[in-house]
Structures are given as structure tokens and as C-alpha cells.
Design a protein around this motif. Structure first.
Motif, PDB file in Angstrom:
ATOM      1  N   GLY A 201       0.522  -1.114  -0.118  1.00 10.14           N
ATOM      2  CA  GLY A 201      -0.183  -0.096  -0.425  1.00 10.14           C
ATOM      3  C   GLY A 201       0.680   1.167  -0.408  1.00 10.14           C
ATOM      4  N   PHE A 202       0.731   2.125   0.642  1.00 10.45           N
ATOM      5  CA  PHE A 202       1.219   4.066   0.764  1.00 10.45           C
ATOM      6  C   PHE A 202       0.751   4.576   1.820  1.00 10.45           C
ATOM      7  CE2 PHE A 202      -1.966   3.828  -2.463  1.00 10.45           C
ATOM      8  CZ  PHE A 202      -3.260   5.521  -1.742  1.00 10.45           C
ATOM      9  N   THR A 203       1.471   5.339   2.298  1.00 11.84           N
ATOM     10  CA  THR A 203       0.551   6.776   3.145  1.00 11.84           C
ATOM     11  C   THR A 203       0.721   7.932   2.836  1.00 11.84           C
ATOM     12  OG1 THR A 203       3.106   7.286   3.219  1.00 11.84           O
ATOM     13  CG2 THR A 203       2.140   5.420   4.551  1.00 11.84           C
ATOM     14  N   ASN A 204      -0.194   8.706   3.148  1.00 14.85           N
ATOM     15  CA  ASN A 204      -0.602  10.057   2.589  1.00 14.85           C
ATOM     16  C   ASN A 204       1.196  10.768   2.886  1.00 14.85           C
ATOM     17  OD1 ASN A 204      -0.627  10.667   5.081  1.00 14.85           O
ATOM     18  ND2 ASN A 204      -3.208  10.930   5.544  1.00 14.85           N
ATOM     19  N   ILE A 205       0.951  12.567   2.906  1.00 14.61           N
ATOM     20  CA  ILE A 205       1.756  13.534   3.207  1.00 14.61           C
ATOM     21  C   ILE A 205       2.019  13.420   4.460  1.00 14.61           C
ATOM     22  CG2 ILE A 205       0.001  15.391   2.883  1.00 14.61           C
ATOM     23  CD1 ILE A 205       2.733  16.546   1.427  1.00 14.61           C
ATOM     24  N   GLY A 209      -0.784   5.550   6.738  1.00 14.82           N
ATOM     25  CA  GLY A 209      -1.721   4.886   6.029  1.00 14.82           C
ATOM     26  C   GLY A 209      -2.547   4.608   5.372  1.00 14.82           C
ATOM     27  N   GLN A 210      -2.491   4.640   3.791  1.00 15.01           N
ATOM     28  CA  GLN A 210      -3.532   4.764   3.354  1.00 15.01           C
ATOM     29  C   GLN A 210      -4.364   3.566   2.744  1.00 15.01           C
ATOM     30  OE1 GLN A 210      -5.394   8.495   3.498  1.00 15.01           O
ATOM     31  NE2 GLN A 210      -4.101   8.084   4.777  1.00 15.01           N
ATOM     32  N   ALA A 211      -3.437   2.248   2.093  1.00 14.84           N
ATOM     33  CA  ALA A 211      -4.368   1.132   1.313  1.00 14.84           C
ATOM     34  C   ALA A 211      -2.924  -0.406   1.962  1.00 14.84           C
ATOM     35  CB  ALA A 211      -4.098   1.410   0.079  1.00 14.84           C
ATOM     36  N   GLY A 212      -3.495  -1.302   1.847  1.00 11.25           N
ATOM     37  CA  GLY A 212      -2.411  -2.760   1.919  1.00 11.25           C
ATOM     38  C   GLY A 212      -1.984  -2.691   3.517  1.00 11.25           C
ATOM     39  N   LEU A 213      -0.703  -3.364   3.421  1.00 11.32           N
ATOM     40  CA  LEU A 213      -0.615  -3.035   4.688  1.00 11.32           C
ATOM     41  C   LEU A 213      -0.434  -2.684   5.830  1.00 11.32           C
ATOM     42  CD1 LEU A 213       1.703  -6.206   4.139  1.00 11.32           C
ATOM     43  CD2 LEU A 213      -0.424  -6.525   5.680  1.00 11.32           C
TER      44      LEU A 213
END
Length: 618
Positions: A201-205, A209-213
Motif C-alpha cells: 500500500g502507501f501513506t499520505n503526505i 497509511g492509506q492502503a494495503g498493509l
């Protein structure tokens, strides 16, 4: 001697003299009261001031000391370092890099420019226009920055640009611009890029965390911010560090079961195969049979999490756990397992599939051609829909459903990934006669790539189911015996015929190794609710080495548009490439028999001895 003058009484006082005395007396009295009132006012004022001074110095001292300090002291947040995500060997998959963000104090800047207009700012400061200097360093139009400050002039904190380059941060720090500051933050970096993106997944600024693990385990990874006090001068510049009030607590690291080397291998082969066949998408799951650990989980298409501007929502899905599909003939091994477990069938039992089709419940079920009499191995080797349907009709819907349910279909795996779906497996009481037959060869239900991997791992593990995991296992492993060991072992043995030259997947063969596997080619449902004749889902599920199973690999390629659409031509070669590399990297010893026929080349070219005619329904 002087004569004594007699005293005068009031009546003896001349009238004019009395009037004068009374007037003077009245004036004196009035003057006395005015003095008294004025004096009283002054005394009252003095007492009020004294009382207020006492109040300020004693009862409200703490409040005003705090307020005075707040005019100079500032509480600054200390960001917590987000925990890393690493593979099973400690290789970083996601790390947080310290960066700086630029902020301004519009209220202070407005005051500065007002003083500049009145000429009360020193020439040295005047020559260093903070907004003009900042705009130049950030490569922004000065007018844009001025408009931003003007529209937020009542605020004391406003981000201008987040996560700037370290070299620019150093220049801003050295410039010591009034009303301009730097805030330490962290930026997430993914060394493996698109290879692991749908899984991680990924994180925002703000590094959340925004998606996935990253999203599923955000609280575990995020940590707790701290706080420190700083002293600022009249221009808002930090002049002293007053110490840490609360230390930041860094987040915890996630240690995955993923092996970065195998992940690269799986993703590369899958992406190549999807592109070669111009398919819509693909997924692959590689699992350790003995532990249930997922060693690789690839999804195509993918995205670059280091470049948020390039993200496409469709590419962020982890298809291995979120997409569900009808598995087709890859379900036939479980039909055979249910048959053996019923006690009504043995590996030597046969089915007459003549004339190559059968009509059940008003529907016609077909094989690719008439295979005649087949034993259970033959049903798997030729992928006979007719043979599987006869078995299902004999053992009944309940027995088939219980077997599928035991292997984990129609329920969550419990792996802990956000958005994971449970697939679909309706209660057997809702099945029609034709629906029971359809389930036997993989229609009427929906599964995920991960569910299929866990089920095949249970077959390979002598009928013992281990819940799959994305984290490296260090403790005891819980196993559940869901099928008799002799039945599961018999099915694995039969599945070796599928990759033989006479089977449906000779392109899955690997030099020096015995491979057990099964193809699945299923039609996709169209928007009109009818099965397409042009769009297919292809699956290959494989076990290696078959003599002592250690690995299970599921490859799914959806809607191939170029070349063949059969799983033996689309998914099987991808399996070959991934599994061959995995066996080599893990240094697993070959188990092939000395007289085994020469296998296919790595490119998937068929052997001269292989029967290249299309076989079976998968």
C-alpha cells in the motif's frame, strides 16, 4: 490698665458681620468635603491598584507567568518515526526518510510588512524581504506566496510546501527569515517500488497509511509523537531549545513472510506474461507448504508508490486477495478428494465419459472431445468436466460442499489484509442438480488467489490446513486435519499427470523436478449476466517438488487477448518461470526420476514428443 470688653452675644453682632462669618464657614465646610471626596477617591484608587498588584503577584501569578512564557515559548511537535516494513531476511520494503516542510506565520509577516511600510524596520531587515527570498528558494512566483499569506493573515501557522529537498531546507534555515520556519517530518520510501506496491500500500503526505498493509497496520507502524519547548525571538526565530517535554515513541517494524528475491521473480514473470498475452490483469501467490507463510504475492497492474501523481486507483488493488473469480477446473482436485473421502470411490474407480457430453438438470456439460472411460487420474489429466459431474452427482451436493468449505472456500483466510474478500460458496441446499455439477468443475462459486493457494497447500501438506500468513512465523504452527492424509497424498500423486506430455499443462514442467498441478480455464461473466465466448480467466495451481511438497504457487491471468486463452498456454508458462527460479534460489534438491521425459524449455516451447492437440476443457 486696659478695660475688659464685654462679650458680645449673637444679637449684639452687627448684621453685616454675621453674614460674612456664616458665608465663610459654609465655604470652609464645602471645601472640606471636596477635599475629603478627592482624597477618598485617591485613597480608593490606591487601594484598588495595591489590591490588583497583590492579585497579579500572588493569586494569578502562575497564569500570567504562563501567558508571558507563551508569548516567547512554543511547544513543538516531535514527529514519531514510522516503523519499517521488512522482508523475512530483514531487507527494507518500506522506510521513512526524515524531511523538512516549510511553514509561515501570516500574522507575523503581516506585522512585518506594516512596519516596513512605516519605516520602522531596520535597513538590514528591509533588504531581506522574507516572502521574496522564500519564493526564490522554493522556485515559486512571489505573487503566489504573497496571495497565500494575504488570504490567511489571521493565522499563525500555514504550510507553504511539504517535504522539500534537504539542500533547500539548509538554505532556508541559513536565511533566518522572519515569520518563516521549518517543520521536521518523514516521507515514506519504497525501495521495491511497483514490485510490492499493491501488497504494502502507501501513506499520505502526513505519513499515515492509506492502503494495503500500511493502512491495515497503521497504528502499529505509526508510533506516538513527542513534544519539546523552544524559545523564539520577536521575529519568530528559534533562539533556544528548552528541552523535551515528552519523547517521541517510534513505531514498530513489520517483519513480513515475503522474500524480496522471490517477490521480484514472481512480479517480473507475471508482468511479462500479462503483457505478452495483452491480458487485463494477473496475480500470483507463492506459499510455504509447511508453515503457511506467503513468500511472494504479486499483482499486475501495479503502481509506483514513490510517485503519488502517477497513481491510478485501479492499479492499487491487491488482486490476490480482493479480486474473486470462478476457478474453473482448478477445483477438480477437491472434487476428487471429496469422492475419495466419501468411501464410494478409489483411485482406480472409473467413469465412462462417452460420448463426451452429458445433460444434467436441463444443461449440457461438455468435454473437449470424447475421452471414453477414465479413472480419477485420467479425469484430472484430461480435465474432464463430464467425469467430475458424474462424481458430484454420485456423492451429492452436501459432501461436495462440506469438502470445499473445509478447504477454506467461501470464508475469510484471516490473513489480516484490509479489503480481503471471502469469495462465494452458497449453502448446498440452494444448489440445483446442474449447480452441483457446475461446482464440481469450478463454476457457481468464487475464490481468491490466496484462498486457492491455501487450499492447495493443505493438499500438499497431507490434508492439514494451515491458515496463511503475511508475517514471518516464529512460534508454533496450528494445523487442522481437514482431509485424510492418504486421500490428499493420492490426489497430489494424480496431479503429476496434468504436467505430463498428455496432460493439459506440459509447459509447467521443470527440469529435474516432479511437479503436480492443475489448470483452470473459465469463461467470464459479461455485463448481461451471460458467459462470454471471448473472455476467459486462466489459472494454474502447482505443487513442487511433488515427491516432498514444499511450495505451492498459484498463477491467475485474467482475460488474455493475444494468442491462446487456455491456462496451459497462458498461466502454466508463468508458473514454470517463477517456480524454476524459486527452487533454484531456495536450493531445493531435484526429485525427478532418472527416466523422466525431457521437459520443456524455459520459453515454454513444446517438446517434439508432446501431443500438441488441444485437450480437455481446461
Amino acid at each position: 490698665m486696659n478695660a475688659v470688653k464685654p462679650a458680645l452675644n449673637r444679637k449684639q453682632v452687627p448684621q453685616t458681620g454675621a453674614r460674612t462669618v456664616w458665608v465663610l464657614g459654609a465655604e470652609l465646610i464645602r471645601a472640606h468635603w471636596r477635599v475629603s471626596i478627592v482624597l477618598g477617591v485617591f485613597v480608593l484608587a490606591a487601594l484598588t491598584l495595591i489590591g490588583r498588584a497583590v492579585q497579579l503577584q500572588i493569586s494569578e501569578q502562575r497564569f500570567y507567568v504562563q501567558q508571558g512564557g507563551d508569548r516567547q515559548q512554543r511547544a513543538q511537535i516531535i514527529p514519531a518515526h514510522r516503523g519499517m516494513i521488512v522482508d523475512r531476511n530483514g531487507e527494507p520494503l518500506a522506510i521513512s526518510v526524515p524531511m523538512d516542510s516549510v511553514w509561515v506565520n501570516p500574522l507575523e509577516l503581516t506585522k512585518f510588512y506594516n512596519e516596513l511600510a512605516t519605516g520602522s524596520v531596520s535597513k538590514k531587515v528591509k533588504d531581506r524581504d522574507p516572502l521574496a527570498t522564500l519564493a526564490k528558494l522554493l522556485e515559486m512566483p512571489p505573487s503566489q506566496l504573497q496571495a497565500l499569506v494575504a488570504s490567511n493573515r489571521s493565522k499563525q501557522f500555514l504550510y507553504v510546501k511539504r517535504l522539500i529537498r534537504p539542500s533547500v531546507a539548509e538554505q532556508i534555515q541559513a536565511a533566518r527569515l522572519p515569520g518563516v520556519g521549518l517543520q521536521r517530518e518523514y516521507q515514506r520510501f519504497y525501495p521495491t517500488g511497483d514490485v510490492t506496491a499493491p501488497l504494502l500500500g502507501f501513506t499520505n503526505i502526513d505519513d499515515q497509511g492509506q492502503a494495503g498493509l500500511e493502512a491495515g497496520y497503521n497504528n502499529y507502524l505509526a508510533g506516538i509523537p513527542g513534544k519539546r519547548l523552544i524559545l523564539k525571538d520577536a521575529h519568530g526565530q528559534e533562539v533556544d531549545d528548552l528541552g523535551v517535554q515528552k519523547a517521541a515513541q517510534p513505531g514498530h517494524d513489520l517483519v513480513l513472510s515475503i522474500d524480496k528475491r522471490l517477490q521480484f521473480l514472481a512480479y517480473s514473470a507475471l508482468a511479462q506474461g500479462v503483457a505478452e498475452h495483452e491480458a487485463e490483469s494477473g496475480s500470483a501467490v507463492l506459499m510455504n507448504v509447511a508453515t503457511g507463510e506467503v513468500l511472494a504475492m504479486a499483482s499486475v497492474p501495479s503502481f509506483n508508490p514513490n510517485n503519488r501523481a502517477s497513481m491510478v486507483p485501479e492499479a492499487t488493488r491487491n488482486r490476490a486477495m480482493i479480486d474473486q473469480f470462478e476457478p474453473g477446473s482448478s477445483m477438480k482436485p477437491f472434487t476428487i478428494t471429496a469422492a475419495l473421502e466419501s468411501g464410494r470411490w478409489t483411485p482406480a474407480s472409473t467413469v465412462n465419459t462417452t460420448p463426451g457430453w452429458v445433460r444434467i438438470g436441463g444443461f449440457t456439460i461438455r468435454d473437449h472431445r470424447n475421452y471414453g472411460v477414465l479413472d480419477l487420474r485420467g479425469i484430472l489429466e484430461k480435465s474432464s468436466n463430464v467425469g467430475a459431474s458424474h462424481i458430484a452427482e454420485d456423492i451429492g451436493a452436501e459432501a461436495l460442499w462440506k469438502n470445499m468449505r473445509a478447504f477454506g472456500f467461501g470464508q475469510m483466510t484471516g490473513i489480516g489484509f484490509p479489503g480481503e474478500v471471502a469469495g462465494r460458496l452458497e449453502d448446498w441446499r440452494k444448489w440445483s442438480v446442474s449447480g452441483t455439477a457446475a461446482h464440481s468443475y469450478g463454476y457457481g462459486l468464487a475464490v481468491t488467489t490466496l484462498q486457492l493457494a491455501a487450499a492447495y497447500a493443505a493438499l500438499a501438506n497431507h490434508g492439514r490446513y494451515i491458515a496463511p500468513t503475511l508475517f514471518k512465523r516464529t512460534g508454533p504452527i496450528t494445523e487442522t486435519q481437514i482431509a485424510p492424509a492418504q486421500d490428499a497424498d493420492a490426489v497430489v500423486n494424480m496431479l503429476q499427470a496434468v504436467v505430463s506430455p498428455e496432460g493439459t499443462a506440459p509447459k509447467a514442467r521443470i527440469t529435474g523436478f516432479q511437479i503436480a498441478g492443475k489448470t483452470g480455464t473459465s469463461r467470464l461473466l459479461g455485463s448481461d449476466g451471460e458467459y462470454s465466448t471471448k473472455n476467459y480467466n486462466t489459472v494454474f495451481a502447482g505443487i513442487a517438488p511433488a515427491s516432498d511438497p514444499k511450495l505451492v504457487l498459484i498463477v491467475v491471468v485474467t482475460d488474455p487477448q493475444k494468442g491462446s486463452f487456455y491456462a496451459g498456454d497462458v498461466a502454466a508458462p508463468i508458473f514454470h518461470q517463477i517456480m524454476a527460479g524459486t527452487l533454484r534460489l531456495l536450493n531445493i534438491r531435484p526429485d525427478a526420476l532418472p527416466n523422466e521425459p525431457k521437459p520443456l524449455t524455459a520459453s515454454g516451447a513444446p517438446l517434439p514428443t508432446a501431443n500438441t492437440a488441444r485437450r480437455g476443457g481446461a
